[in-house]
Design a protein around this motif. Sequence first.
Motif, PDB file in Angstrom:
ATOM      1  N   ASP A 152       0.825  -1.223   0.000  1.00 38.72           N
ATOM      2  CA  ASP A 152       0.000   0.000   0.000  1.00 38.72           C
ATOM      3  C   ASP A 152       0.853   1.265   0.000  1.00 38.72           C
ATOM      4  O   ASP A 152       0.313   2.364  -0.089  1.00 38.72           O
ATOM      5  N   ILE A 154       2.935   3.833  -1.633  1.00 32.96           N
ATOM      6  CA  ILE A 154       3.149   4.248  -3.020  1.00 32.96           C
ATOM      7  C   ILE A 154       4.324   5.207  -3.094  1.00 32.96           C
ATOM      8  O   ILE A 154       4.447   6.101  -2.259  1.00 32.96           O
ATOM      9  N   SER A 183       4.248  15.299   9.995  1.00 30.43           N
ATOM     10  CA  SER A 183       2.875  14.821  10.074  1.00 30.43           C
ATOM     11  C   SER A 183       2.347  14.475   8.674  1.00 30.43           C
ATOM     12  O   SER A 183       2.585  15.224   7.724  1.00 30.43           O
ATOM     13  N   GLY A 184       1.691  13.327   8.574  1.00 24.42           N
ATOM     14  CA  GLY A 184       1.071  12.931   7.308  1.00 24.42           C
ATOM     15  C   GLY A 184       2.014  12.280   6.311  1.00 24.42           C
ATOM     16  O   GLY A 184       1.642  12.012   5.166  1.00 24.42           O
ATOM     17  N   THR A 185       3.241  11.954   6.744  1.00 26.14           N
ATOM     18  CA  THR A 185       4.181  11.329   5.795  1.00 26.14           C
ATOM     19  C   THR A 185       3.973   9.817   5.695  1.00 26.14           C
ATOM     20  O   THR A 185       4.576   9.161   4.845  1.00 26.14           O
ATOM     21  N   GLY A 186       3.160   9.261   6.580  1.00 26.86           N
ATOM     22  CA  GLY A 186       2.873   7.830   6.492  1.00 26.86           C
ATOM     23  C   GLY A 186       3.549   7.008   7.590  1.00 26.86           C
ATOM     24  O   GLY A 186       3.823   5.824   7.389  1.00 26.86           O
ATOM     25  N   LYS A 187       3.761   7.602   8.751  1.00 24.80           N
ATOM     26  CA  LYS A 187       4.460   6.865   9.826  1.00 24.80           C
ATOM     27  C   LYS A 187       3.621   5.677  10.300  1.00 24.80           C
ATOM     28  O   LYS A 187       4.121   4.581  10.461  1.00 24.80           O
ATOM     29  N   GLU A 188       2.310   5.909  10.487  1.00 24.75           N
ATOM     30  CA  GLU A 188       1.470   4.777  10.931  1.00 24.75           C
ATOM     31  C   GLU A 188       1.339   3.739   9.818  1.00 24.75           C
ATOM     32  O   GLU A 188       1.301   2.536  10.090  1.00 24.75           O
ATOM     33  N   LEU A 189       1.281   4.242   8.588  1.00 25.23           N
ATOM     34  CA  LEU A 189       1.223   3.312   7.446  1.00 25.23           C
ATOM     35  C   LEU A 189       2.434   2.375   7.468  1.00 25.23           C
ATOM     36  O   LEU A 189       2.308   1.153   7.317  1.00 25.23           O
ATOM     37  N   ARG A 369      -1.214  13.203   3.626  1.00 25.53           N
ATOM     38  CA  ARG A 369      -2.580  13.369   4.133  1.00 25.53           C
ATOM     39  C   ARG A 369      -3.224  14.592   3.493  1.00 25.53           C
ATOM     40  O   ARG A 369      -4.366  14.534   3.036  1.00 25.53           O
TER      41      ARG A 369
HETATM   42  N1  LIG Z   1       3.624   6.540   0.565  1.00 23.47           N
HETATM   43  C1  LIG Z   1       2.308   6.469   0.790  1.00 23.47           C
HETATM   44  N2  LIG Z   1       1.540   5.724  -0.019  1.00 23.47           N
HETATM   45  C2  LIG Z   1       0.215   5.643   0.148  1.00 23.47           C
HETATM   46  N3  LIG Z   1      -0.447   6.280   1.121  1.00 23.47           N
HETATM   47  C3  LIG Z   1       0.253   7.031   1.973  1.00 23.47           C
HETATM   48  C4  LIG Z   1       1.660   7.168   1.859  1.00 23.47           C
HETATM   49  N4  LIG Z   1       2.098   7.973   2.838  1.00 23.47           N
HETATM   50  C5  LIG Z   1       1.021   8.327   3.541  1.00 23.47           C
HETATM   51  N5  LIG Z   1      -0.090   7.764   3.027  1.00 23.47           N
HETATM   52  C6  LIG Z   1      -1.471   7.958   3.512  1.00 23.47           C
HETATM   53  O1  LIG Z   1      -1.516   9.249   4.079  1.00 23.47           O
HETATM   54  C7  LIG Z   1      -2.353   9.280   5.205  1.00 23.47           C
HETATM   55  C8  LIG Z   1      -1.559   9.734   6.415  1.00 23.47           C
HETATM   56  O2  LIG Z   1      -0.632   8.725   6.778  1.00 23.47           O
HETATM   57  P1  LIG Z   1      -0.285   8.369   8.297  1.00 23.47           P
HETATM   58  O3  LIG Z   1      -1.477   8.532   9.174  1.00 23.47           O
HETATM   59  O4  LIG Z   1       0.391   7.054   8.295  1.00 23.47           O
HETATM   60  O5  LIG Z   1       0.728   9.553   8.595  1.00 23.47           O
HETATM   61  P2  LIG Z   1       1.512   9.887   9.940  1.00 23.47           P
HETATM   62  O6  LIG Z   1       2.879  10.260   9.530  1.00 23.47           O
HETATM   63  O7  LIG Z   1       1.352   8.766  10.904  1.00 23.47           O
HETATM   64  O8  LIG Z   1       0.710  11.171  10.425  1.00 23.47           O
HETATM   65  P3  LIG Z   1       0.691  11.830  11.912  1.00 23.47           P
HETATM   66  O9  LIG Z   1       2.095  12.255  12.240  1.00 23.47           O
HETATM   67  O10 LIG Z   1      -0.182  13.028  11.709  1.00 23.47           O
HETATM   68  O11 LIG Z   1       0.132  10.821  12.826  1.00 23.47           O
HETATM   69  C9  LIG Z   1      -2.906   7.886   5.361  1.00 23.47           C
HETATM   70  O12 LIG Z   1      -4.142   7.826   4.683  1.00 23.47           O
HETATM   71  C10 LIG Z   1      -1.874   7.034   4.648  1.00 23.47           C
HETATM   72  O13 LIG Z   1      -2.446   5.849   4.184  1.00 23.47           O
END
Ligand SMILES: Nc1ncnc2c1ncn2[C@@H]1O[C@H](COP(=O)(O)OP(=O)(O)OP(=O)(O)O)[C@@H](O)[C@H]1O
Length: 457
Positions: A152, A154, A183-189, A369
């Motif tokens: 997932d 990308i 924030s929003g870079t996909g850390k939880e992903l 995000r």
């Molecule tokens: N490389 C990626 N490919 C696909 N989807 C992504 C990617 N990076 C982030 N996303 C999507 O972006 C959204 C934000 O990701 P996520 O919640 O993992 O960010 P985060 O870094 O944990 O944010 P925060 O610091 O605000 O908690 C989610 O919907 C996630 O699926």
Amino acid sequence: MAEGSRKNDFYKKNYTDWLEETIDSINDGILVIDSQGIVQFVNTEYTNITGVQPEAIVGKPLRDVRKGAILPKALRDGKRRAGIYRREGQIEYVIDTAPVYKHGEIVGAVSVCKSLNEVHFLTKELKRSKERLARLENTVGHMYQTKYTFSDIIGKDSGLKDTVELAKKAAYANLNILIQGESGTGKELFAQAIHSEGPRSKFPFIPVNCAAIPAELLESELFGYEEGSFTSSKKGGKVGLFELSNYGTLFLDEIGDLPFELQAKLLRVLQEGRVRKVGGLNEQEIDVQVITATNKDLGKLVEKKRFREDLYYRLNGVPIKISPLRERKKDILLLINDLIDQAGTTQAIRFTEETRQILSQYDWPGNTRELFNTVHYALSMTETNDIEPQHLPEVICKHGSITNIYSHQSLKEIIKNTEQEVIRQTIKSCGDTLDGKKMAAQQLGISLATLYNKMGK
Ligand SMILES: Nc1ncnc2c1ncn2[C@@H]1O[C@H](COP(=O)(O)OP(=O)(O)OP(=O)(O)O)[C@@H](O)[C@H]1O
């Protein structure tokens, strides 16, 4: 009769009464025969199970009063038998039989019977409990399952690809992982993908946002508490998130916001591999992979003495850094296309060249995000298949129009293009006729000739 012998008889009688009462209070049915096969004794439970009253059976040959009884066999062959099934109307029971020896001779035999109704009842209860447990496990399993895998994520940017490769290795390393990124870079992903890739994928993945839970509750959330450890504590206490994620992964998001006092406790748990509930004495061994994430610079927090250095090193077993979207611009269009595919619209959505330019030059402070939200917004704003700059959120559109659209043009060109655009828009609203053009010229404070002149340039 001598005094001593009378006393002896008295004790013997009392002893026999006592023995009978003891046997009578046993929860199994008991029947005793003598060496001639005559029934000498049955206890109350025997009557309860078989429905046979003592007066109908005691003093009579067992063979006559209970057809098919197998207890007399024990008198003949001296063998013990166990688990013989019997049915008396609605009542089912099993019998064990054994000979009774005195000085090496068989002097009688005893049978012990146990009702199967209770066993059936308990079996049914057990079955029901097992079904409930399976349902609960299923629910809990679904609650704590991950949604994302590495497929997932990308991105074709080489930096991101390296990060993915590192994260895949980390999934098997059994080390604590620290994910850093805006924030929003996909850390939880990434955290979810690591969990689903590794050997813990069948066990829970439990995310906890350390910044979202009040500091005074966080300790008992993480470690649980014993009943009565504080006034509002629940009956039976509470299982902590560490315990709940045993064998799985505990994802501590916003770790930089973990209160300082709790940092020492977390360090202890990670070092010892054991947790102790709030108000508890016993420690429980746990086997949990801890993934932490932060959008703060944890190193700087350590320098400022706001985050414990020892904990920082403990958490930083595998450091994973996700770069911001503005540093991997070529992923922007990939992400947009994927999102449109996911949206599953039947129309062929097209981002105009101008829109693409704005999107790829915008800085994306909210990273992926923000990009996703923007695309959803644009999809709901357009009435055609084309996404144009005006379909983007104002903040992005404005940003794009000022810094990007004209970024490759000279000031002269920018002024000329802007003038022409304004004239075009004014004519559009006044009408594309001679009168309309006259009105537009008047509105803009120029002569009709200047208007024609500027349009013709
Ligand atoms: N490389 C990626 N490919 C696909 N989807 C992504 C990617 N990076 C982030 N996303 C999507 O972006 C959204 C934000 O990701 P996520 O919640 O993992 O960010 P985060 O870094 O944990 O944010 P925060 O610091 O605000 O908690 C989610 O919907 C996630 O699926």
